[in-house]
Design a protein around this motif. Sequence first.
Motif, PDB file in Angstrom:
ATOM      1  N   ARG A 254     -14.139  -1.710   7.878  1.00 23.15           N
ATOM      2  CA  ARG A 254     -14.547  -1.917   6.428  1.00 23.15           C
ATOM      3  C   ARG A 254     -14.870  -3.498   5.806  1.00 23.15           C
ATOM      4  N   VAL A 255     -15.493  -3.847   5.082  1.00 21.28           N
ATOM      5  CA  VAL A 255     -15.711  -5.272   4.635  1.00 21.28           C
ATOM      6  C   VAL A 255     -14.995  -5.271   3.300  1.00 21.28           C
ATOM      7  N   ALA A 256     -14.291  -6.371   3.238  1.00 25.34           N
ATOM      8  CA  ALA A 256     -13.668  -7.002   2.034  1.00 25.34           C
ATOM      9  C   ALA A 256     -14.049  -8.211   1.481  1.00 25.34           C
ATOM     10  N   GLU A 257     -13.765  -8.566   0.128  1.00 23.40           N
ATOM     11  CA  GLU A 257     -13.685  -9.873  -0.235  1.00 23.40           C
ATOM     12  C   GLU A 257     -12.194 -10.312  -0.551  1.00 23.40           C
ATOM     13  N   ALA A 258     -11.815 -11.420   0.303  1.00 21.29           N
ATOM     14  CA  ALA A 258     -10.436 -11.882   0.045  1.00 21.29           C
ATOM     15  C   ALA A 258     -10.337 -13.350  -0.456  1.00 21.29           C
ATOM     16  N   LEU A 259      -9.234 -13.521  -1.228  1.00 19.10           N
ATOM     17  CA  LEU A 259      -9.084 -15.041  -1.573  1.00 19.10           C
ATOM     18  C   LEU A 259      -9.061 -16.161  -0.343  1.00 19.10           C
ATOM     19  N   GLU A 260      -9.570 -16.999  -0.515  1.00 19.94           N
ATOM     20  CA  GLU A 260      -9.650 -18.048   0.641  1.00 19.94           C
ATOM     21  C   GLU A 260      -8.122 -18.386   0.682  1.00 19.94           C
ATOM     22  N   GLY A 261      -7.950 -18.883   2.178  1.00 20.81           N
ATOM     23  CA  GLY A 261      -6.596 -19.244   2.466  1.00 20.81           C
ATOM     24  C   GLY A 261      -5.549 -18.092   2.749  1.00 20.81           C
ATOM     25  N   VAL A 262      -6.000 -16.885   2.203  1.00 25.71           N
ATOM     26  CA  VAL A 262      -5.053 -15.785   2.242  1.00 25.71           C
ATOM     27  C   VAL A 262      -5.556 -14.539   2.725  1.00 25.71           C
ATOM     28  N   SER A 263      -6.567 -14.504   3.693  1.00 20.53           N
ATOM     29  CA  SER A 263      -7.512 -13.443   4.054  1.00 20.53           C
ATOM     30  C   SER A 263      -6.689 -12.473   4.715  1.00 20.53           C
ATOM     31  N   GLY A 264      -5.510 -12.745   5.217  1.00 19.17           N
ATOM     32  CA  GLY A 264      -4.600 -11.845   5.896  1.00 19.17           C
ATOM     33  C   GLY A 264      -3.944 -10.885   4.950  1.00 19.17           C
ATOM     34  N   MET A 265      -3.745 -11.509   3.566  1.00 13.74           N
ATOM     35  CA  MET A 265      -3.194 -10.547   2.540  1.00 13.74           C
ATOM     36  C   MET A 265      -4.095  -9.472   2.077  1.00 13.74           C
ATOM     37  N   VAL A 266      -4.004  -8.340   2.739  1.00 11.03           N
ATOM     38  CA  VAL A 266      -4.947  -7.208   2.332  1.00 11.03           C
ATOM     39  C   VAL A 266      -4.898  -6.597   1.069  1.00 11.03           C
ATOM     40  N   GLU A 267      -3.420  -6.684   0.528  1.00  9.37           N
ATOM     41  CA  GLU A 267      -3.264  -6.250  -0.711  1.00  9.37           C
ATOM     42  C   GLU A 267      -4.014  -6.668  -2.117  1.00  9.37           C
ATOM     43  N   PHE A 268      -4.831  -7.931  -1.718  1.00  5.82           N
ATOM     44  CA  PHE A 268      -5.446  -8.507  -2.997  1.00  5.82           C
ATOM     45  C   PHE A 268      -6.938  -8.322  -2.587  1.00  5.82           C
ATOM     46  N   ASP A 269      -7.224  -7.374  -1.535  1.00  5.81           N
ATOM     47  CA  ASP A 269      -8.810  -7.542  -1.152  1.00  5.81           C
ATOM     48  C   ASP A 269      -9.518  -6.678  -2.375  1.00  5.81           C
ATOM     49  N   VAL A 270     -10.831  -7.072  -2.461  1.00  8.42           N
ATOM     50  CA  VAL A 270     -11.762  -6.623  -3.473  1.00  8.42           C
ATOM     51  C   VAL A 270     -12.619  -5.557  -2.271  1.00  8.42           C
ATOM     52  N   THR A 271     -12.644  -4.345  -2.607  1.00  7.99           N
ATOM     53  CA  THR A 271     -13.604  -3.313  -1.587  1.00  7.99           C
ATOM     54  C   THR A 271     -14.524  -2.730  -2.499  1.00  7.99           C
ATOM     55  N   ARG A 272     -14.785  -2.922  -3.566  1.00  4.60           N
ATOM     56  CA  ARG A 272     -16.050  -2.282  -4.205  1.00  4.60           C
ATOM     57  C   ARG A 272     -16.450  -3.349  -5.301  1.00  4.60           C
ATOM     58  N   TRP A 273     -17.731  -3.379  -5.385  1.00  5.24           N
ATOM     59  CA  TRP A 273     -18.452  -4.421  -6.182  1.00  5.24           C
ATOM     60  C   TRP A 273     -19.320  -3.682  -7.307  1.00  5.24           C
ATOM     61  N   ASN A 274     -19.737  -4.318  -8.249  1.00  3.67           N
ATOM     62  CA  ASN A 274     -20.904  -3.904  -9.282  1.00  3.67           C
ATOM     63  C   ASN A 274     -22.049  -3.733  -8.532  1.00  3.67           C
ATOM     64  N   THR A 275     -23.091  -2.796  -8.769  1.00  2.00           N
ATOM     65  CA  THR A 275     -24.123  -2.497  -7.994  1.00  2.00           C
ATOM     66  C   THR A 275     -25.081  -3.664  -8.463  1.00  2.00           C
ATOM     67  N   VAL A 276     -25.032  -3.879  -9.583  1.00  2.00           N
ATOM     68  CA  VAL A 276     -26.130  -4.885 -10.243  1.00  2.00           C
ATOM     69  C   VAL A 276     -25.577  -6.359  -9.911  1.00  2.00           C
ATOM     70  N   GLY A 277     -26.235  -7.151  -9.783  1.00  2.00           N
ATOM     71  CA  GLY A 277     -25.814  -8.643  -9.472  1.00  2.00           C
ATOM     72  C   GLY A 277     -25.023  -9.090  -8.441  1.00  2.00           C
ATOM     73  N   ASN A 278     -24.825  -7.999  -7.442  1.00  2.00           N
ATOM     74  CA  ASN A 278     -23.899  -8.376  -6.198  1.00  2.00           C
ATOM     75  C   ASN A 278     -24.621  -8.205  -4.882  1.00  2.00           C
ATOM     76  N   GLU A 279     -25.897  -8.687  -4.761  1.00  3.01           N
ATOM     77  CA  GLU A 279     -26.841  -8.738  -3.627  1.00  3.01           C
ATOM     78  C   GLU A 279     -26.301  -9.617  -2.651  1.00  3.01           C
ATOM     79  N   ARG A 280     -25.448 -10.758  -3.225  1.00  5.02           N
ATOM     80  CA  ARG A 280     -24.718 -11.805  -2.216  1.00  5.02           C
ATOM     81  C   ARG A 280     -23.850 -10.939  -1.203  1.00  5.02           C
TER      82      ARG A 280
END
Length: 340
Positions: A254-280
Amino acid sequence: MRIRFRGSTGGGTVELAEDATIADLLDVLGAETGAGAVEVKFGWPLQTLTADQAGLGVRELGLQRENLTVVPVGKAAEPPASASPAASQPAAAGSVSTGRDAQLPASESYGSGEDVKVEMPGSGTDLVLRVMPDDGDCMFTAVGGALGGLTAVGASSGTEQWTPAALRRIVVDAIRREPIRFDANFLGAEPNRYCDRISSGMWGGGIELSILSEIFGVEICSVDVKTGKTYHFGEGQEYEEFCVVMYSGVHYDRVAEALEGVSGMVEFDVTRWNTVGNERILRRTQDICKILQERHYYTDVTDFVVTCNQCGDILQGEKAITQHARSTGHSGVTEIADTT
């Protein structure tokens, strides 16, 4: 209005009045998470709600469309006790899932993968590869961890933890509800036998991804590590959100977005994004893909040779492996290394 959030003890939703203020939101989230004082992060680039915004309306900032990250002030969150240690690479093959593994919440059954990450410029976050266990459930675990809070079609409510076992049941029920659509030609096997194998631990793939996308109303983007090609399940359905998994030939992560410096803290992961505006997200996923390619984090399934862990048959190539799985229901293979 309903607000989605993710915190150190999991995620959920809270109900607020239509005219609720930021102060109201902070109070409710502090009480809901049991953390008292909290920081709330939202948006892109990542922003933190401040005391100066206390009098603003929640709708003024568009927070009803966000999945908020709630961080306790002055408290370091502990990772789930049952989380597996980080794996540097998944093995080339899976095995039959155990009953215990099948029941683990998806968010608690993988390594952090924090050695494979890329920075998201200007956001204070990293895009991280979350490595799934090699237990035959990797696809269901990868997707399940991105479905928290969503409600399956026909269900009265959702859950924060979609286990592989629950997702397998959902897939089987969907196939049995539409026998004309999901016939033997579509499935590559007689439907009842196919359902029995899915229930017994057969690996998931494109058929299951397409069903789960439809059932949960979310686009699932599957990125092939070897080629870098992205397959969009649910594309064109105007779903509001998408998630991303990576496929290495015989394994899903899985790919997730995590806060810098605490990327090991999976409980803060963002795992879904809005389909509009998130091509990044998909652009940076390609950067993760390049890292994995350099590490040869994939199995070339066109002509690789494996042995079936259950019957010992020697099989060569993806087609032979797929046919063997469909005809026997066997789900575990081990690659035979070329030592020449």
